[in-house]
Structures are given as C-alpha cells and as structure tokens.
Design a protein around this motif. Structure first.
Motif: not given
Length: 440
Positions: A10-17, A31-32, A55-58
């Motif tokens: 969750l946190s790195l998803n924001i950091s990348f943006r 698929e997870l 960033l990938n769902r699995p």
C-alpha cells in the motif's frame, strides 16, 4: 499475506506515484493466488521487486540473493515474503541449502502462492535496452515442483518486463508489462521423455515473451543507435529528450518498434546506418562534454522548450506549500542521500534505497512535528493524521520547486550560448534518420 507485505504494498504504491512522473502497468494478471512463477528482467536492482510486488495484483514471494539475509534483517525479509537463493560464490554447500529453499518453493506453489525470480541473475551497472540470457533455474523449479506433487495441480510460468526511461532519476517513467501465462502441465509427456529438451524449449519461450515485454535491442553494440535516434526524433523512450505531449504508451510502442527494426535490419555490413550511429554518438558525446542539453539546440524551432513562463508560475503559486514540504522533507532527504551514496558503491542501488530510506526516516522524523502542530494549531487530531499523510505530497512539491528554480538559472545561462553549429549538425542527423530508418 503477511501484514508487513500488505503495508509495503500500500505505502510503496503511493511512493511510486511521487517518485515517477508517470508509469503504466500492462496486461495485469487478475488472480491474487495462482501457483505461478513470475520471471522478470532485472534492470534496476532493489526497485524491481518492490515495484512488481506493489503494482501487480498477484501476491508473490521473492527469490532473493542469500547474502542480503544478515541476522538482523531476517525477520524483516521474512515479513516481506522473501526467500534466499544461494549462489556458488556464497560459500560451501549451496546445493544443500538450496534444496531446503526449493522445498519451501514447492510447498508455496502447491498452496497456490506465487514466486517471483529474476531470470537474468543480476543488474548491470550501465543501463541497457536489452535482456541477458534467461537462466534455466525458474523452469527447472517449476517442473521440480510438479514432480514433487505428482503433477496433481496446475503450475504456471510467466515472463515480466520492466522498461525505465531512467532507473535512478526522480520524475522519470517506466512501463511494466506482464507476459502470458504458460501452463507447465501441458508439457508433462514431453518432459517425462526428455526433461532437458523441454526445459530448454520453455526457457526460450519465456525469454522471447520477456523480450516482447520490453524495449529490446539484441546486440549491445546497437544500444546507442536506438538511444540516439530516439533523442533526435523525440518520439521515444529517452528520459531527457522526448516530446512530453506524446503519451507514454505511444512512446514505448514506438521505441519497441524501432528496436525491432534495428534487430532485423542492421548488420555489420549496414555501412550507412553504422556511420549514422557513429555520428550520433559523436554528437551527443560533444553535447555532454560541452554541458549542452539537446532541447536548447531546438530552441529556435520549439521556443516553448526554453521558455521560463511555466517555471515562474510554479515558483509564484507553489511557494507556501514548498516551504512546508521543505521543513518536513529536507532532513530525511539529505540523510538518505548521504548515507546511500556512502554505503552503496554501485549507483544502480541508489534510486530504490534512497526512496525507501527517505520514506522510513521521514515517517519517524515527522511524528513529533505533527504532534506539536496538532496540539498547538489544529482543532482536532483527525486533521493531524490527514496532514501527516499529505507530507509526502508537500515534500514532492518542494523538490519540484528546487528543480524549477534550477531550470530558470540554466535557461538564462544558455540564452547567451551560440548553438548554431549544433543545430546544423542536428538537422543533418535528423535528415539522415528519416532517409535510412523507415520506422523513425
């Protein structure tokens, strides 16, 4: 999924943006869990696994070089879904140690979990637009897992490709492309008859899929040809020299098409194109020595590239937020920069380590500041929490503020420089590219 892995996701998803100007994730797998071995190229060291995992769902478990697993890091690495892989240079009994690791991999795949491994094995110090030969280990791992469960469950393998415009620069871009899944069970009969042949065959298929997922030039000697053409046309995947109005996906596809043409058409006998490459190299090397950015050579043709209007507007409108961001972010930024550049001798680690370290230091550093601000100035603690989570955005604004200020200084300085000779040479190179390269 372990809690720390979820927190990172969750946190790195924001950091990348905040770190990257823009990015794309293509052909996402939904698929997870899916008993899939993901095999990725490895252009950017620590950044690649956290980027794919975030960033990938699995949900994936990472195969990580064993020397990272020092005693004090083991609990953190375990919480982040990392498994050690032992190489020959890591000491004695690597085979025995890896047997234990592969047993854990087999168990994970049997339970529907996914594994991520980097098929090239290591990251180059000098960025490349290519792919080193993919190792057979991931394919052996997949078939070994199938044998351990007597082929009772479907196990898949999938190639992944990551292409960066510049792997260490804040404000750069990347594309993450997911290749198709291959069901290894479909090769059961052939594998039982001739395991080595099937492992080689599937490795070649995965390698080809990975090549299709990146900007791929087959021969290292042709890297600079691709880069030079992309910079002159400004339609491609070069970080410094591109037309920002062209969508990232279009620039990425253009660069892939151009790279494919080079692979198929440029040989050691292509004298005109090789002469063009030599002249492109000389042109951009001269710009580098003279500290000239190519956009200033284009100033007469495209004056908006050197206009300071937008820079001044940013400075005038954003300064209050930039000051606040500076207060919260300057010290964590400086500490992470100095420490990373001191302890990490290879520059390829700098971008990812700086981003992670700044995030951790900034999170701790700003807690007492937010507590005091909430106590003295804000009517309710909930506003303090909201303020705390806005700090990364404010810091990014302050970083951009400093960049805009530097831009004004550079543009002022370059106005007095005569670049007419560069402009003439550039026009000549552009003409030759249009004549020789039909896809340019």
């Amino acid at each position: 999924m372990r809690p720390f892995y979820l927190l990172l996701k969750l946190s790195l998803n924001i950091s990348f943006r905040l770190f990257y100007k823009r990015f794309l994730v293509l052909n996402k797998h939904k698929e997870l869990f899916g008993s899939t071995i993901y095999v990725s190229n490895h252009p950017n060291s620590f950044m690649d696994p956290i980027l794919i995992g975030s960033l990938n769902r699995p949900i994936v478990h990472f195969m990580t070089r064993s020397d990272v697993f020092v005693w004090w890091l083991k609990p953190i690495l375990w919480s982040a879904h990392m498994l050690p892989i032992f190489r020959q240079q890591d000491g004695t009994d690597t085979k025995g140690k890896n047997t234990d690791v592969f047993n854990k991999v087999n168990s994970s795949l049997r339970k529907g979990r996914n594994i991520l491994i980097f098929g090239e094995g290591f990251t180059d110090d000098i960025p490349i637009r290519g792919l080193k030969p993919v190792k057979k280990g991931p394919i052996r791992m997949g078939f070994g897992a199938l044998e351990s469960i007597n082929w009772s469950k479907n196990i898949y393998i999938s190639g992944i490709g990551i292409s960066y415009t510049d792997r260490n620069t804040m404000g750069s871009e990347f594309v993450l492309d997911n290749g198709p899944k291959i069901c290894l069970n479909d090769y059961k009969q052939s594998y039982l008859e001739n395991p080595s042949k099937v492992i080689n065959e599937v490795t070649r298929i995965v390698e080809k899929n990975m090549q299709d997922c990146i900007v791929y030039v087959a021969k290292p000697a042709r890297y600079s040809l691709l880069e030079g053409i992309m910079q002159i046309t400004r339609k491609g995947y070069n970080n410094l020299n591109h037309d920002d109005h062209i969508p990232l996906l279009k620039r990425w596809n253009y660069s892939k098409q151009l790279a494919t043409w080079i692979n198929q058409n440029v040989t050691d006998e292509s004298t005109e194109i090789l002469a063009l490459q030599k002249d492109l190299d000389a042109y951009f090397n001269l710009e580098k020595r003279m500290k000239v950015q190519d956009r200033f050579v284009l100033a007469k043709k495209e004056p908006e590239l050197v206009s300071t209007l937008n820079n001044w507007l940013y400075l005038i409108l954003i300064w209050p937020f930039a000051i606040v961001g500076f207060i919260h972010g300057f010290i964590p930024y400086i500490i992470s920069k100095k420490v990373t550049e001191k302890i990490m001798k290879r520059r390829v680690f700098w971008g990812s380590v700086k981003m992670m370290m700044a995030q951790i230091i900034g999170s701790i550093y700003n807690v007492p500041i937010i507590v005091l601000v909430t106590k003295w100035y804000l009517p309710h603690w909930s506003l303090g929490i909201l303020y705390y989570f806005l700090i990364p955005v404010l810091w990014r604004l302050s970083y951009e503020y400093a960049h805009q200020f530097k831009e004004i200084q550079i543009k002022r300085k370059m106005k007095s420089v005569d670049l007419s000779k560069f402009a003439e040479k550039r026009a000549e190179l552009e003409k030759r590219i249009n004549e020789l390269i039909p896809v340019a």
